[in-house]
Write a protein that holds these residues in place. Structure first.
Motif, PDB file in Angstrom:
ATOM      1  N   THR A 226      42.626  45.775  32.479  1.00  0.00           N
ATOM      2  CA  THR A 226      43.211  44.758  33.353  1.00  0.00           C
ATOM      3  C   THR A 226      44.332  45.374  34.186  1.00  0.00           C
ATOM      4  O   THR A 226      44.436  45.119  35.389  1.00  0.00           O
ATOM      5  CB  THR A 226      43.739  43.580  32.506  1.00  0.00           C
ATOM      6  OG1 THR A 226      42.646  43.064  31.739  1.00  0.00           O
ATOM      7  CG2 THR A 226      44.302  42.480  33.379  1.00  0.00           C
ATOM      8  N   GLN A 227      45.151  46.205  33.547  1.00  0.00           N
ATOM      9  CA  GLN A 227      46.271  46.832  34.274  1.00  0.00           C
ATOM     10  C   GLN A 227      45.775  47.726  35.414  1.00  0.00           C
ATOM     11  O   GLN A 227      46.359  47.730  36.500  1.00  0.00           O
ATOM     12  CB  GLN A 227      47.128  47.643  33.305  1.00  0.00           C
ATOM     13  CG  GLN A 227      47.926  46.767  32.343  1.00  0.00           C
ATOM     14  CD  GLN A 227      48.730  47.582  31.353  1.00  0.00           C
ATOM     15  OE1 GLN A 227      48.221  48.562  30.802  1.00  0.00           O
ATOM     16  NE2 GLN A 227      49.970  47.194  31.120  1.00  0.00           N
ATOM     17  N   GLN A 228      44.694  48.481  35.153  1.00  0.00           N
ATOM     18  CA  GLN A 228      44.146  49.352  36.206  1.00  0.00           C
ATOM     19  C   GLN A 228      43.708  48.541  37.421  1.00  0.00           C
ATOM     20  O   GLN A 228      43.988  48.905  38.566  1.00  0.00           O
ATOM     21  CB  GLN A 228      42.928  50.123  35.673  1.00  0.00           C
ATOM     22  CG  GLN A 228      43.304  51.438  34.993  1.00  0.00           C
ATOM     23  CD  GLN A 228      42.152  51.970  34.125  1.00  0.00           C
ATOM     24  OE1 GLN A 228      41.008  51.536  34.257  1.00  0.00           O
ATOM     25  NE2 GLN A 228      42.473  52.889  33.241  1.00  0.00           N
ATOM     26  N   LYS A 229      43.030  47.442  37.167  1.00  0.00           N
ATOM     27  CA  LYS A 229      42.567  46.600  38.282  1.00  0.00           C
ATOM     28  C   LYS A 229      43.749  46.004  39.034  1.00  0.00           C
ATOM     29  O   LYS A 229      43.722  45.877  40.262  1.00  0.00           O
ATOM     30  CB  LYS A 229      41.688  45.467  37.750  1.00  0.00           C
ATOM     31  CG  LYS A 229      40.322  45.904  37.265  1.00  0.00           C
ATOM     32  CD  LYS A 229      39.463  44.665  37.059  1.00  0.00           C
ATOM     33  CE  LYS A 229      38.596  44.816  35.831  1.00  0.00           C
ATOM     34  NZ  LYS A 229      37.928  43.552  35.465  1.00  0.00           N
ATOM     35  N   MET A 230      44.818  45.660  38.291  1.00  0.00           N
ATOM     36  CA  MET A 230      45.999  45.093  38.946  1.00  0.00           C
ATOM     37  C   MET A 230      46.677  46.134  39.833  1.00  0.00           C
ATOM     38  O   MET A 230      47.113  45.836  40.942  1.00  0.00           O
ATOM     39  CB  MET A 230      46.982  44.564  37.890  1.00  0.00           C
ATOM     40  CG  MET A 230      46.468  43.330  37.159  1.00  0.00           C
ATOM     41  SD  MET A 230      47.499  42.873  35.742  1.00  0.00           S
ATOM     42  CE  MET A 230      48.844  41.988  36.545  1.00  0.00           C
ATOM     43  N   ARG A 231      46.738  47.369  39.328  1.00  0.00           N
ATOM     44  CA  ARG A 231      47.324  48.459  40.116  1.00  0.00           C
ATOM     45  C   ARG A 231      46.530  48.687  41.401  1.00  0.00           C
ATOM     46  O   ARG A 231      47.077  48.799  42.490  1.00  0.00           O
ATOM     47  CB  ARG A 231      47.349  49.760  39.293  1.00  0.00           C
ATOM     48  CG  ARG A 231      48.727  50.069  38.777  1.00  0.00           C
ATOM     49  CD  ARG A 231      48.788  51.332  37.926  1.00  0.00           C
ATOM     50  NE  ARG A 231      49.473  50.995  36.687  1.00  0.00           N
ATOM     51  CZ  ARG A 231      48.918  50.996  35.484  1.00  0.00           C
ATOM     52  NH1 ARG A 231      47.639  51.366  35.330  1.00  0.00           N
ATOM     53  NH2 ARG A 231      49.602  50.655  34.428  1.00  0.00           N
ATOM     54  N   ALA A 232      45.193  48.718  41.237  1.00  0.00           N
ATOM     55  CA  ALA A 232      44.318  48.940  42.396  1.00  0.00           C
ATOM     56  C   ALA A 232      44.484  47.833  43.435  1.00  0.00           C
ATOM     57  O   ALA A 232      44.336  48.075  44.632  1.00  0.00           O
ATOM     58  CB  ALA A 232      42.864  49.029  41.942  1.00  0.00           C
TER      59      ALA A 232
END
Ligand code: ZN
Length: 247
Positions: A226-232
């Motif tokens: 989830t964090q990776q998608k938020m960063r992207a």
């Protein structure tokens, strides 16, 4: 009737999927999902979460983030980081899913249960964080039990028929609570997609509405996905970090 009680999924698909898998692994059967609002906001997967919810039999309420996305609440009422994700959500949400949010009720009664996102008194925006705010709210529903979300903290408020006292009595872990016949309750299952009680695991509950038994669960999910998608998606660091700490 058995209900899977979810609240504050907040566009966190990894957490939502983990909850459904956990219920399946534990062999929990349920007839319906009661979703207490805020399916979107904060997280990176608003369309995917609404789409997944649609595949299940459900009753789903409106939350404050849902209302902000459809333009029913002023963004000035939100923290800047939350408002930023609301605007992002408005851009990527499909018309079909936008419409899903538009027709959510603020409050509903299902048998002997009242459902509201925030509180029975103010279904969209009041935070029931202590015994005093909960106590006043017992006058705003007529069923034995009211289910709420919004604070992202699991909680149980009891009004005993004799003493009229309200107690907060809840633990973060897996606990089973049989409802007493002569008492009334306000219960919060905590948040699927953004827990705030210091435990980053997704929270949910199974309610046996017929027998009057509430069982609270927690399950780990891949927070980093989830964090990776938020960063992207360029979402605020504050929102990305908090998932790790459950605050
Ligand atoms: Zn929320």
């Amino acid at each position: 009737m058995r209900c899977l009680v979810l609240s504050d999924i907040h566009a966190n698909l990894a957490a939502f999927e983990a909850v459904l898998r956990d219920a399946e692994t534990r062999g929990l059967s349920y007839d319906i999902v009661w979703c207490l609002g805020d399916v979107v906001g904060y997280g990176p997967d608003p369309n995917e979460c609404i789409d997944l919810l649609r595949t299940l039999p459900h009753v789903c309420l409106a939350g404050n983030h849902d209302w902000a996305v459809i333009g029913k609440l002023e963004l000035s009422a939100f923290h800047e980081s939350a408002a930023m994700v609301v605007r992002w959500t408005q851009e990527i949400l499909t018309p079909h899913n936008m419409n899903f949010l538009r027709v959510r009720p603020e409050k509903t009664e299902q048998g002997d249960f009242c459902l509201a996102h925030a509180s029975p008194r103010e279904p969209i925006w009041e935070y029931l964080t202590d015994a005093m705010s909960a106590e006043e709210n017992f006058d705003f529903f007529s069923t034995s039990c009211c289910l709420v979300g919004h604070t992202h903290v699991p909680a149980l408020f009891v009004r005993d028929g004799r003493t009229h006292n309200v107690h907060i009595a809840f633990a973060a872990g897996n606990v089973q609570i049989p409802f007493k016949k002569d008492a009334r309750y306000i219960v919060n299952p905590g948040s699927v997609g953004q827990p705030r009680d210091g435990d980053p695991r997704a929270a949910y509950a199974l309610l046996d509405a017929t027998a009057g038994v509430w069982t609270q669960y927690r399950v780990e999910y891949p927070v980093q996905h989830t964090q990776q998608k938020m960063r992207a998606a360029g979402m605020p660091a504050r929102l990305i970090d908090r998932l790790e700490y459950g605050r």
